[in-house]
Design an enzyme around this catalytic site. Structure first.
Site, PDB file in Angstrom:
ATOM      1  N   GLY A  72     -44.217 -76.449  38.731  1.00 43.05           N
ATOM      2  CA  GLY A  72     -44.879 -75.512  39.630  1.00 43.05           C
ATOM      3  C   GLY A  72     -44.385 -75.683  41.059  1.00 43.05           C
ATOM      4  NE  ARG A 113     -50.837 -79.933  38.078  1.00 38.68           N
ATOM      5  CZ  ARG A 113     -50.974 -80.076  39.376  1.00 38.68           C
ATOM      6  NH1 ARG A 113     -50.958 -81.298  39.911  1.00 38.68           N
ATOM      7  NH2 ARG A 113     -51.095 -79.036  40.170  1.00 38.68           N
ATOM      8  CD  GLN A 168     -49.111 -71.926  19.920  1.00 40.95           C
ATOM      9  OE1 GLN A 168     -48.952 -70.720  20.133  1.00 40.95           O
ATOM     10  NE2 GLN A 168     -49.452 -72.394  18.737  1.00 40.95           N
ATOM     11  CG  LEU A 186      -5.309 -80.410  41.670  1.00 36.48           C
ATOM     12  CD1 LEU A 186      -3.802 -80.603  41.581  1.00 36.48           C
ATOM     13  CD2 LEU A 186      -5.948 -80.555  40.281  1.00 36.48           C
ATOM     14  CD  GLU A 229     -13.208 -83.660  37.330  1.00 34.86           C
ATOM     15  OE1 GLU A 229     -12.825 -83.824  36.159  1.00 34.86           O
ATOM     16  OE2 GLU A 229     -13.761 -84.548  38.012  1.00 34.86           O
ATOM     17  N   GLY A 230     -12.655 -77.472  37.063  1.00 37.44           N
ATOM     18  CA  GLY A 230     -12.547 -76.327  36.178  1.00 37.44           C
ATOM     19  C   GLY A 230     -13.865 -75.617  36.017  1.00 37.44           C
TER      20      GLY A 230
END
Length: 385
Positions: free
Chosen positions: A341, A269, A280, A128, A365-366
């Site tokens: 990391g 880790r 946090q 296309l 596709e857009g």
């Protein structure tokens, strides 16, 4: 262990969950895919997917054509993308490349090609895009000139997935029934048709078979036209209306894999005597990633379910799914790289591969900006009624 709870959502029927689970198990035993030779890898993937029946949902059954099951297509792409981007690519192009035949092809066209593409015996492509008209399909300039019982095709198509390895192309050219979108028609032609040549192979950051195609007096019979003269734009948009949602599903698969990789990383880790998962700030990253994955999944399977319920068009829903899923998958993968990391940018690492794979989905596709236009126009149209 990847989250499977979404398979219990009311968007799905029991067969959908069984299909996704079986395909996931099949891919788990597939073995390593050689990304160094993408042509050979894609040929092998299509052949093996076809031999074991996984390509059947990509096209209509010529003997009993039914609407394409978009939920099955999406679940397939999500599952394959979570395992490997090339596996998703090989599957997706069998569907996109023959979408026009499934939706608009004649009995003879479907009987000739769909048994081959559904079993992996022929590779398909969707031609296309042109050098000067990417998302602006209505301004395509490739021509199809009447010549007795034939058409002569002249022009170029570019960024064509499976270009160079496809056995059959669906393409769109200007036949001149009217200006802009009204003057395009769709054709199906074998890759060995005289006058069709591979002008250039294209390399990208996540290698896939891509090429520029050149057509010079390429002679095709009038029976190669899909649908009626001047219906090309409608056909192209109808195909994209189905398969655009599946692009979002592939992005969702990439995002799920990135979240899984991040969870494995932070729970194993240690930093200063404690797991990364105890920090946090890391928990905040994980929360945002999980939220983005689930929100994308809801949009993807809403669009797929809506189409499967018989909606004639789902342009708005598909645009929302593609825009959100691809953009948010980019963020999820970027966060996974950050949590890894230095290992996150090492060549050969899963998250590094995902980082390269996801970027193109926000374009093809857009592009994302085009999806915003579609969504805005739909909202404005609804407000005006």
């Amino acid at each position: 262990m990847p989250d499977r709870s979404f398979l219990d959502w009311p968007f799905f029927e029991p067969g959908h969950a069984a299909h996704a689970t079986a395909l996931d198990g099949w891919m788990a035993g597939f073995g390593a895919i050689d990304h160094a030779d993408t042509d050979a890898a894609c040929r092998d993937l299509v052949a093996r997917l076809g031999a074991d029946g996984w390509l059947m949902p990509t096209a209509a059954d010529p003997a009993d054509p039914q609407p394409l099951d978009v939920r099955t297509l999406c679940l397939s792409r999500e599952t394959l993308a979570r395992h490997d981007g090339l596996a998703d690519f090989a599957f997706a192009m069998q569907g996109l490349g023959t979408g026009a035949l499934s939706l608009f092809g004649s009995d003879d066209q479907r009987a000739e090609w769909l048994p081959l593409t559904r079993t992996g015996k022929a590779i398909s492509a969707f031609a296309l895009t042109e050098p000067r008209s990417g998302s602006d399909v209505a301004n395509s300039t490739m021509t199809a000139t009447e010549d007795g019982h034939h058409y002569l095709l002249d022009g170029e198509k570019t960024w064509i997935s499976n270009g160079g390895i496809a056995d059959v192309y669906t393409l769109f050219a200007r036949t001149g029934e009217g200006p802009g979108a009204k003057g395009l028609s769709a054709f199906v032609l074998p890759a060995d048709t005289p006058g069709l040549e591979i002008a250039e192979r294209l390399d990208t950051i996540a290698p896939h078979p891509l090429a520029t195609l050149r057509f010079s007096g390429c002679r095709v019979p009038k029976s190669a036209m899909i649908g009626a003269p001047g219906q090309g734009f409608k056909i192209a948009m109808s195909v994209l209306d189905v398969f655009r949602t599946t692009v979002a599903a592939a992005a969702l698969g990439f995002a799920r894999r990135a979240l899984d990789e991040a969870l494995a990383r932070v729970t194993s880790r240690e930093v200063q005597g404690e797991k990364l998962a105890e920090l946090q700030m890391v928990q905040a990253h994980i929360a945002e990633m999980a939220l983005r994955v689930d929100a994308a999944a809801l949009l993807v399977y809403r669009a797929a379910w809506t189409k499967d319920q018989g909606a004639p068009r789902v342009s708005r829903e598909a645009a929302m799914a593609k825009l959100y899923a691809t953009d948010e998958a980019q963020k999820v993968i970027d966060a996974a790289v950050q949590l890894h990391g230095g290992d996150g940018v090492r060549s050969g690492q899963t998250v590094e591969r995902l980082y390269r794979e996801i970027r193109a989905l926000r374009i093809y596709e857009g592009a994302s900006d085009v999806q915003k236009v579609i969504i805005a126009r739909a909202a404005l149209s609804e407000a005006a009624t």
